[in-house]
Design a protein around this motif. Structure first.
Motif, PDB file in Angstrom:
ATOM      1  N   PHE A   8       0.777  -1.313   0.030  1.00 53.52           N
ATOM      2  CA  PHE A   8       0.025   0.094   0.106  1.00 53.52           C
ATOM      3  C   PHE A   8       0.912   1.192  -0.022  1.00 53.52           C
ATOM      4  CE2 PHE A   8      -3.105  -3.086   0.631  1.00 53.52           C
ATOM      5  CZ  PHE A   8      -4.318  -2.432   0.571  1.00 53.52           C
ATOM      6  N   PRO A   9       0.936   1.953  -1.086  1.00 49.68           N
ATOM      7  CA  PRO A   9       1.830   2.994  -1.317  1.00 49.68           C
ATOM      8  C   PRO A   9       1.084   4.396  -0.749  1.00 49.68           C
ATOM      9  CG  PRO A   9       0.956   2.762  -3.351  1.00 49.68           C
ATOM     10  CD  PRO A   9       0.498   1.666  -2.362  1.00 49.68           C
ATOM     11  N   LEU A  10       1.878   5.256  -0.224  1.00 48.24           N
ATOM     12  CA  LEU A  10       1.478   6.635   0.174  1.00 48.24           C
ATOM     13  C   LEU A  10       0.944   7.398  -1.214  1.00 48.24           C
ATOM     14  CD1 LEU A  10       4.738   7.557   1.766  1.00 48.24           C
ATOM     15  CD2 LEU A  10       2.311   7.372   3.193  1.00 48.24           C
ATOM     16  N   THR A  11       0.082   8.311  -0.972  1.00 47.87           N
ATOM     17  CA  THR A  11      -0.346   9.154  -1.966  1.00 47.87           C
ATOM     18  C   THR A  11       0.052  10.479  -1.615  1.00 47.87           C
ATOM     19  OG1 THR A  11      -2.665   7.946  -2.162  1.00 47.87           O
ATOM     20  CG2 THR A  11      -2.233  10.123  -3.406  1.00 47.87           C
ATOM     21  N   PRO A  12       1.689  10.765  -2.309  1.00 47.65           N
ATOM     22  CA  PRO A  12       2.168  11.946  -1.648  1.00 47.65           C
ATOM     23  C   PRO A  12       1.625  13.233  -2.459  1.00 47.65           C
ATOM     24  CG  PRO A  12       3.447  10.585  -3.618  1.00 47.65           C
ATOM     25  CD  PRO A  12       2.299   9.971  -3.024  1.00 47.65           C
ATOM     26  N   LEU A  13       1.747  14.321  -1.830  1.00 52.25           N
ATOM     27  CA  LEU A  13       1.255  15.578  -2.235  1.00 52.25           C
ATOM     28  C   LEU A  13       2.582  16.513  -2.090  1.00 52.25           C
ATOM     29  CD1 LEU A  13      -2.111  16.140   0.045  1.00 52.25           C
ATOM     30  CD2 LEU A  13      -1.767  14.799  -2.156  1.00 52.25           C
ATOM     31  N   ASP A  14       2.424  17.413  -2.801  1.00 60.07           N
ATOM     32  CA  ASP A  14       3.396  18.475  -2.919  1.00 60.07           C
ATOM     33  C   ASP A  14       2.660  19.743  -3.125  1.00 60.07           C
ATOM     34  OD1 ASP A  14       5.629  20.078  -3.150  1.00 60.07           O
ATOM     35  OD2 ASP A  14       6.361  19.250  -5.062  1.00 60.07           O
ATOM     36  N   ASP A  15       2.949  20.589  -2.169  1.00 61.90           N
ATOM     37  CA  ASP A  15       2.220  21.946  -2.188  1.00 61.90           C
ATOM     38  C   ASP A  15       0.549  21.653  -2.157  1.00 61.90           C
ATOM     39  OD1 ASP A  15       1.887  24.708  -2.006  1.00 61.90           O
ATOM     40  OD2 ASP A  15       1.792  24.998  -4.195  1.00 61.90           O
ATOM     41  N   ASP A  16       0.125  20.460  -1.597  1.00 57.65           N
ATOM     42  CA  ASP A  16      -1.047  20.321  -1.364  1.00 57.65           C
ATOM     43  C   ASP A  16      -1.850  19.760  -2.708  1.00 57.65           C
ATOM     44  OD1 ASP A  16      -3.336  19.756   0.478  1.00 57.65           O
ATOM     45  OD2 ASP A  16      -4.423  21.611  -0.461  1.00 57.65           O
ATOM     46  N   ARG A  17      -0.893  19.350  -3.522  1.00 56.39           N
ATOM     47  CA  ARG A  17      -1.462  18.675  -4.773  1.00 56.39           C
ATOM     48  C   ARG A  17      -0.899  17.402  -4.915  1.00 56.39           C
ATOM     49  NH1 ARG A  17      -0.323  24.075  -6.151  1.00 56.39           N
ATOM     50  NH2 ARG A  17      -2.326  25.282  -6.889  1.00 56.39           N
ATOM     51  N   PHE A  18      -1.640  16.433  -5.621  1.00 56.70           N
ATOM     52  CA  PHE A  18      -1.323  15.078  -5.891  1.00 56.70           C
ATOM     53  C   PHE A  18      -0.014  15.220  -6.676  1.00 56.70           C
ATOM     54  CE2 PHE A  18      -1.888  11.407  -8.802  1.00 56.70           C
ATOM     55  CZ  PHE A  18      -1.030  10.368  -8.100  1.00 56.70           C
ATOM     56  N   ASP A  19       1.170  14.571  -6.176  1.00 59.73           N
ATOM     57  CA  ASP A  19       2.458  14.501  -6.913  1.00 59.73           C
ATOM     58  C   ASP A  19       2.560  13.249  -7.669  1.00 59.73           C
ATOM     59  OD1 ASP A  19       5.027  14.340  -7.403  1.00 59.73           O
ATOM     60  OD2 ASP A  19       5.831  15.093  -5.451  1.00 59.73           O
ATOM     61  N   GLU A  20       2.106  13.308  -8.858  1.00 63.15           N
ATOM     62  CA  GLU A  20       2.087  12.392  -9.763  1.00 63.15           C
ATOM     63  C   GLU A  20       3.403  11.650 -10.113  1.00 63.15           C
ATOM     64  OE1 GLU A  20      -0.384  10.366 -13.249  1.00 63.15           O
ATOM     65  OE2 GLU A  20      -0.722  12.534 -12.909  1.00 63.15           O
ATOM     66  N   HIS A  21       4.277  12.295 -10.244  1.00 67.28           N
ATOM     67  CA  HIS A  21       5.826  12.024 -10.232  1.00 67.28           C
ATOM     68  C   HIS A  21       6.313  11.162  -9.384  1.00 67.28           C
ATOM     69  CE1 HIS A  21       9.954  12.076 -12.109  1.00 67.28           C
ATOM     70  NE2 HIS A  21      10.105  12.458 -10.812  1.00 67.28           N
ATOM     71  N   ALA A  22       6.171  11.690  -8.231  1.00 63.81           N
ATOM     72  CA  ALA A  22       6.775  10.978  -6.851  1.00 63.81           C
ATOM     73  C   ALA A  22       5.999   9.525  -6.800  1.00 63.81           C
ATOM     74  CB  ALA A  22       6.688  11.745  -5.530  1.00 63.81           C
ATOM     75  N   TYR A  23       4.698   9.712  -7.179  1.00 56.49           N
ATOM     76  CA  TYR A  23       3.729   8.405  -6.839  1.00 56.49           C
ATOM     77  C   TYR A  23       4.344   7.462  -7.821  1.00 56.49           C
ATOM     78  CZ  TYR A  23      -0.159   5.644  -6.453  1.00 56.49           C
ATOM     79  OH  TYR A  23      -1.303   4.539  -6.184  1.00 56.49           O
TER      80      TYR A  23
END
Length: 296
Positions: A8-23
Protein backbone atom coordinates in the motif's frame (compact mmCIF):
# COMPACT_ATOMS: atom_id res chain seq x y z
CA UNK A 1 -4.21 -11.31 -6.04
CA UNK A 2 -5.24 -12.14 -2.47
CA UNK A 3 -2.15 -14.16 -1.61
CA UNK A 4 1.24 -12.75 -0.63
CA UNK A 5 2.30 -9.12 -0.19
CA UNK A 6 -0.28 -6.48 -1.01
CA UNK A 7 1.74 -3.25 -0.86
CA UNK A 8 0.00 0.00 0.00
CA UNK A 9 1.87 3.10 -1.22
CA UNK A 10 1.49 6.61 0.08
CA UNK A 11 -0.39 9.13 -2.04
CA UNK A 12 2.22 11.89 -1.76
CA UNK A 13 1.28 15.55 -2.00
CA UNK A 14 3.47 18.48 -2.94
CA UNK A 15 2.10 21.93 -2.13
CA UNK A 16 -1.27 20.27 -1.39
CA UNK A 17 -1.49 18.71 -4.85
CA UNK A 18 -1.19 15.07 -5.87
CA UNK A 19 2.46 14.52 -6.73
CA UNK A 20 2.04 12.17 -9.66
CA UNK A 21 5.76 12.08 -10.45
CA UNK A 22 6.72 10.93 -6.95
CA UNK A 23 3.80 8.51 -6.89
CA UNK A 24 4.98 6.96 -10.15
CA UNK A 25 8.34 6.31 -8.53
CA UNK A 26 6.70 4.57 -5.58
CA UNK A 27 4.56 2.33 -7.78
CA UNK A 28 7.49 1.49 -10.05
CA UNK A 29 9.48 0.37 -6.99
CA UNK A 30 6.69 -2.03 -6.08
CA UNK A 31 6.48 -3.50 -9.55
CA UNK A 32 10.25 -3.92 -9.76
CA UNK A 33 10.33 -5.61 -6.35
CA UNK A 34 7.73 -8.15 -7.42
CA UNK A 35 4.94 -7.48 -4.94
CA UNK A 36 1.84 -9.61 -5.40
CA UNK A 37 -0.61 -6.72 -5.59
CA UNK A 38 -0.73 -2.95 -5.08
CA UNK A 39 -3.30 -1.35 -2.78
CA UNK A 40 -3.91 2.16 -4.06
CA UNK A 41 -5.89 4.60 -1.94
CA UNK A 42 -5.87 2.61 1.24
CA UNK A 43 -5.44 4.27 4.61
CA UNK A 44 -1.72 4.61 3.83
CA UNK A 45 -2.82 6.36 0.64
CA UNK A 46 -4.88 8.93 2.59
CA UNK A 47 -7.98 8.21 0.51
CA UNK A 48 -10.35 9.93 2.93
CA UNK A 49 -8.55 13.25 2.39
CA UNK A 50 -8.83 13.23 -1.41
CA UNK A 51 -11.70 14.34 -3.62
CA UNK A 52 -13.20 12.22 -6.36
CA UNK A 53 -11.10 13.71 -9.15
CA UNK A 54 -7.88 13.18 -7.21
CA UNK A 55 -8.83 9.60 -6.46
CA UNK A 56 -9.70 8.98 -10.10
CA UNK A 57 -6.25 10.26 -11.12
CA UNK A 58 -4.53 8.04 -8.56
CA UNK A 59 -6.47 4.97 -9.68
CA UNK A 60 -5.70 5.54 -13.35
CA UNK A 61 -2.04 6.27 -12.65
CA UNK A 62 -1.62 3.13 -10.55
CA UNK A 63 -3.19 0.82 -13.11
CA UNK A 64 -1.16 2.35 -15.94
CA UNK A 65 2.12 1.98 -14.07
CA UNK A 66 1.44 -1.41 -12.49
CA UNK A 67 1.38 -3.37 -15.74
CA UNK A 68 0.59 -6.99 -14.89
CA UNK A 69 0.64 -6.41 -11.13
CA UNK A 70 -2.98 -6.43 -9.88
CA UNK A 71 -4.23 -3.15 -8.43
CA UNK A 72 -6.79 -2.97 -5.61
CA UNK A 73 -8.34 0.50 -5.27
CA UNK A 74 -9.83 1.87 -2.06
CA UNK A 75 -13.38 3.15 -2.51
CA UNK A 76 -14.44 4.12 1.01
CA UNK A 77 -16.62 7.21 1.52
CA UNK A 78 -19.27 8.43 3.95
CA UNK A 79 -22.27 8.02 1.62
CA UNK A 80 -23.23 4.88 -0.25
CA UNK A 81 -23.88 6.84 -3.44
CA UNK A 82 -20.35 8.25 -3.26
CA UNK A 83 -18.89 4.77 -2.75
CA UNK A 84 -20.74 3.50 -5.80
CA UNK A 85 -19.40 6.40 -7.88
CA UNK A 86 -15.85 5.62 -6.72
CA UNK A 87 -16.39 1.95 -7.58
CA UNK A 88 -17.40 3.00 -11.08
CA UNK A 89 -14.26 5.11 -11.40
CA UNK A 90 -12.05 2.27 -10.16
CA UNK A 91 -13.58 -0.21 -12.56
CA UNK A 92 -13.24 2.19 -15.48
CA UNK A 93 -9.59 2.71 -14.54
CA UNK A 94 -9.01 -1.04 -14.85
CA UNK A 95 -8.69 -1.98 -11.18
CA UNK A 96 -8.50 -5.71 -10.51
CA UNK A 97 -10.38 -5.27 -7.24
CA UNK A 98 -11.72 -2.73 -4.75
CA UNK A 99 -11.21 -2.25 -1.02
CA UNK A 100 -14.04 -0.95 1.13
CA UNK A 101 -14.05 0.13 4.77
CA UNK A 102 -17.28 1.31 6.43
CA UNK A 103 -16.51 5.00 6.94
CA UNK A 104 -18.82 6.98 9.18
CA UNK A 105 -19.45 10.22 11.04
CA UNK A 106 -22.53 8.92 12.80
CA UNK A 107 -21.76 5.52 14.37
CA UNK A 108 -23.00 2.69 12.17
CA UNK A 109 -24.89 -0.42 13.26
CA UNK A 110 -24.09 -3.90 11.96
CA UNK A 111 -27.23 -3.83 9.81
CA UNK A 112 -26.16 -0.51 8.28
CA UNK A 113 -22.69 -1.83 7.50
CA UNK A 114 -24.17 -4.96 5.96
CA UNK A 115 -26.49 -2.75 3.90
CA UNK A 116 -23.51 -0.78 2.61
CA UNK A 117 -21.80 -3.91 1.30
CA UNK A 118 -25.08 -5.29 -0.01
CA UNK A 119 -25.71 -2.12 -2.03
CA UNK A 120 -22.15 -1.87 -3.34
CA UNK A 121 -21.81 -5.51 -4.38
CA UNK A 122 -25.14 -5.48 -6.20
CA UNK A 123 -23.61 -3.97 -9.35
CA UNK A 124 -19.93 -4.78 -8.83
CA UNK A 125 -17.94 -6.48 -11.59
CA UNK A 126 -14.59 -6.95 -9.77
CA UNK A 127 -13.68 -8.68 -6.50
CA UNK A 128 -14.11 -6.75 -3.25
CA UNK A 129 -11.95 -6.75 -0.13
CA UNK A 130 -13.79 -6.07 3.12
CA UNK A 131 -11.63 -3.71 5.18
CA UNK A 132 -12.03 -4.05 8.95
CA UNK A 133 -10.04 -1.14 10.40
CA UNK A 134 -11.54 -0.22 13.76
CA UNK A 135 -8.61 2.01 14.70
CA UNK A 136 -9.60 4.40 11.91
CA UNK A 137 -13.31 3.78 11.32
CA UNK A 138 -14.22 3.10 14.98
CA UNK A 139 -16.35 0.19 13.81
CA UNK A 140 -15.33 -3.39 14.61
CA UNK A 141 -16.74 -6.34 12.70
CA UNK A 142 -18.05 -9.33 14.60
CA UNK A 143 -17.39 -12.82 13.22
CA UNK A 144 -21.11 -13.02 12.52
CA UNK A 145 -20.94 -9.88 10.38
CA UNK A 146 -17.90 -11.25 8.53
CA UNK A 147 -20.04 -14.26 7.65
CA UNK A 148 -23.01 -12.18 6.45
CA UNK A 149 -20.90 -9.88 4.29
CA UNK A 150 -18.66 -12.66 2.94
CA UNK A 151 -21.74 -14.41 1.53
CA UNK A 152 -22.47 -11.46 -0.75
CA UNK A 153 -21.53 -11.67 -4.44
CA UNK A 154 -17.98 -10.68 -5.45
CA UNK A 155 -16.66 -10.54 -1.88
CA UNK A 156 -13.27 -12.21 -2.26
CA UNK A 157 -11.20 -11.30 0.81
CA UNK A 158 -11.30 -9.80 4.28
CA UNK A 159 -8.56 -7.54 5.59
CA UNK A 160 -8.59 -8.15 9.33
CA UNK A 161 -6.98 -6.06 12.09
CA UNK A 162 -3.84 -7.29 13.85
CA UNK A 163 -4.20 -10.79 15.28
CA UNK A 164 -3.44 -11.60 18.94
CA UNK A 165 0.28 -11.69 19.68
CA UNK A 166 0.10 -15.19 21.15
CA UNK A 167 0.51 -17.66 18.26
CA UNK A 168 -2.05 -20.13 19.61
CA UNK A 169 -4.62 -17.36 20.14
CA UNK A 170 -3.88 -16.02 16.65
CA UNK A 171 -4.45 -19.44 15.10
CA UNK A 172 -7.73 -19.82 16.97
CA UNK A 173 -8.87 -16.36 15.89
CA UNK A 174 -8.10 -16.95 12.21
CA UNK A 175 -9.66 -20.42 12.36
CA UNK A 176 -12.88 -19.04 13.82
CA UNK A 177 -13.18 -16.55 10.97
CA UNK A 178 -12.31 -19.20 8.38
CA UNK A 179 -15.01 -21.51 9.67
CA UNK A 180 -17.62 -18.76 9.46
CA UNK A 181 -17.01 -17.56 5.89
CA UNK A 182 -17.17 -19.26 2.48
CA UNK A 183 -14.06 -21.22 1.52
CA UNK A 184 -13.29 -18.98 -1.47
CA UNK A 185 -12.98 -15.82 0.67
CA UNK A 186 -9.36 -15.23 1.64
CA UNK A 187 -8.24 -13.74 4.94
CA UNK A 188 -5.45 -11.17 4.96
CA UNK A 189 -3.82 -9.48 7.93
CA UNK A 190 -3.01 -5.82 8.47
CA UNK A 191 -0.91 -4.18 11.16
CA UNK A 192 2.66 -4.64 10.02
CA UNK A 193 4.04 -5.67 13.39
CA UNK A 194 1.51 -8.54 13.52
CA UNK A 195 2.08 -9.74 9.97
CA UNK A 196 4.32 -12.70 10.73
CA UNK A 197 2.00 -13.97 13.46
CA UNK A 198 -1.02 -13.54 11.20
CA UNK A 199 0.55 -15.26 8.21
CA UNK A 200 1.83 -18.10 10.39
CA UNK A 201 -1.69 -18.43 11.83
CA UNK A 202 -3.27 -19.01 8.43
CA UNK A 203 -3.79 -15.62 6.81
CA UNK A 204 -2.95 -15.79 3.13
CA UNK A 205 -1.94 -12.19 2.51
CA UNK A 206 -0.39 -9.22 4.26
CA UNK A 207 -1.84 -5.80 3.45
CA UNK A 208 1.28 -3.82 4.29
CA UNK A 209 1.91 -0.17 5.08
CA UNK A 210 5.71 -0.14 4.93
CA UNK A 211 5.68 -2.65 2.08
CA UNK A 212 4.28 0.16 -0.07
CA UNK A 213 7.49 2.15 0.34
CA UNK A 214 10.33 -0.33 1.01
CA UNK A 215 8.94 -3.64 -0.29
CA UNK A 216 12.27 -5.45 -0.44
CA UNK A 217 12.60 -5.13 3.33
CA UNK A 218 9.47 -7.19 3.98
CA UNK A 219 9.17 -9.61 1.06
CA UNK A 220 11.43 -12.21 2.76
CA UNK A 221 8.99 -12.35 5.68
CA UNK A 222 6.03 -13.04 3.39
CA UNK A 223 7.86 -15.58 1.27
CA UNK A 224 9.03 -17.48 4.36
CA UNK A 225 5.60 -17.59 6.00
CA UNK A 226 3.75 -18.70 2.89
CA UNK A 227 6.58 -21.09 2.00
CA UNK A 228 6.07 -23.07 5.19
CA UNK A 229 8.95 -21.60 7.18
CA UNK A 230 7.30 -19.86 10.16
CA UNK A 231 10.56 -19.64 12.13
CA UNK A 232 12.22 -17.53 9.44
CA UNK A 233 9.12 -15.33 9.12
CA UNK A 234 9.18 -14.74 12.86
CA UNK A 235 12.90 -13.98 12.75
CA UNK A 236 12.39 -11.50 9.92
CA UNK A 237 9.71 -9.73 11.93
CA UNK A 238 12.01 -9.64 14.97
CA UNK A 239 14.72 -8.07 12.80
CA UNK A 240 12.28 -5.30 11.93
CA UNK A 241 11.29 -4.72 15.57
CA UNK A 242 12.83 -1.21 15.69
CA UNK A 243 10.47 -0.24 12.86
CA UNK A 244 7.45 -1.79 14.57
CA UNK A 245 8.35 0.12 17.73
CA UNK A 246 8.33 3.38 15.78
CA UNK A 247 4.93 2.47 14.33
CA UNK A 248 3.57 1.83 17.82
CA UNK A 249 4.95 5.11 19.13
CA UNK A 250 4.10 7.47 16.26
CA UNK A 251 1.68 5.71 13.89
CA UNK A 252 2.51 3.76 10.75
CA UNK A 253 1.41 6.50 8.32
CA UNK A 254 3.59 9.22 9.77
CA UNK A 255 6.60 6.94 10.15
CA UNK A 256 6.27 5.59 6.61
CA UNK A 257 5.94 9.13 5.24
CA UNK A 258 9.11 10.07 7.16
CA UNK A 259 10.93 7.08 5.65
CA UNK A 260 9.86 8.07 2.13
CA UNK A 261 10.87 11.68 2.74
CA UNK A 262 14.23 10.65 4.25
CA UNK A 263 14.97 8.44 1.22
CA UNK A 264 14.08 11.28 -1.15
CA UNK A 265 11.19 9.37 -2.69
CA UNK A 266 8.64 12.11 -2.02
CA UNK A 267 8.66 15.82 -1.29
CA UNK A 268 8.95 17.03 2.31
CA UNK A 269 5.65 17.30 4.19
CA UNK A 270 3.90 14.92 1.80
CA UNK A 271 0.88 14.22 4.00
CA UNK A 272 -2.48 16.01 3.61
CA UNK A 273 -3.01 18.78 6.15
CA UNK A 274 -4.16 18.92 8.87
CA UNK A 275 -2.18 15.66 9.24
CA UNK A 276 1.39 16.63 9.95
CA UNK A 277 4.56 14.60 9.73
CA UNK A 278 6.95 13.81 12.54
CA UNK A 279 8.99 16.42 14.36
CA UNK A 280 12.76 16.70 14.15
CA UNK A 281 13.56 14.36 17.09
CA UNK A 282 11.29 11.64 15.75
CA UNK A 283 12.69 12.05 12.23
CA UNK A 284 16.16 11.51 13.66
CA UNK A 285 14.90 8.24 15.17
CA UNK A 286 13.48 7.22 11.81
CA UNK A 287 16.76 8.05 10.05
CA UNK A 288 18.68 5.93 12.55
CA UNK A 289 16.35 2.94 12.01
CA UNK A 290 16.58 3.35 8.24
CA UNK A 291 20.37 3.11 8.53
CA UNK A 292 20.32 0.21 10.99
CA UNK A 293 17.89 -1.85 8.92
CA UNK A 294 19.42 -0.72 5.62
CA UNK A 295 16.04 0.30 4.26
CA UNK A 296 16.16 1.55 0.70
Amino acid sequence: MFTGLSAFPLTPLDDDRFDEHAYAGLVTRLVDAGVDSIGALGSTGSYAYLDRDERRRVARSTVRLAGRTPVIVGVGALRTSHVRALVEDAQEAGAAGVLLAPMSYQALTEDEVFGLYEDVTADLSVPLVVYDNPGTTHFAFSVELYARVAALPNVAAIKIPPVPSDPAAARAHVAAISEAIPAHVRIGVSGDGAAATGLNAGCRSWFSVVGGTVPEAVLPLVRAALGGDPATATAESARLRPLWDLFAAHGSLRVTAAIAEHLGLVAPHCLPRPVQGLGAPQRAQVARVVRELRLR
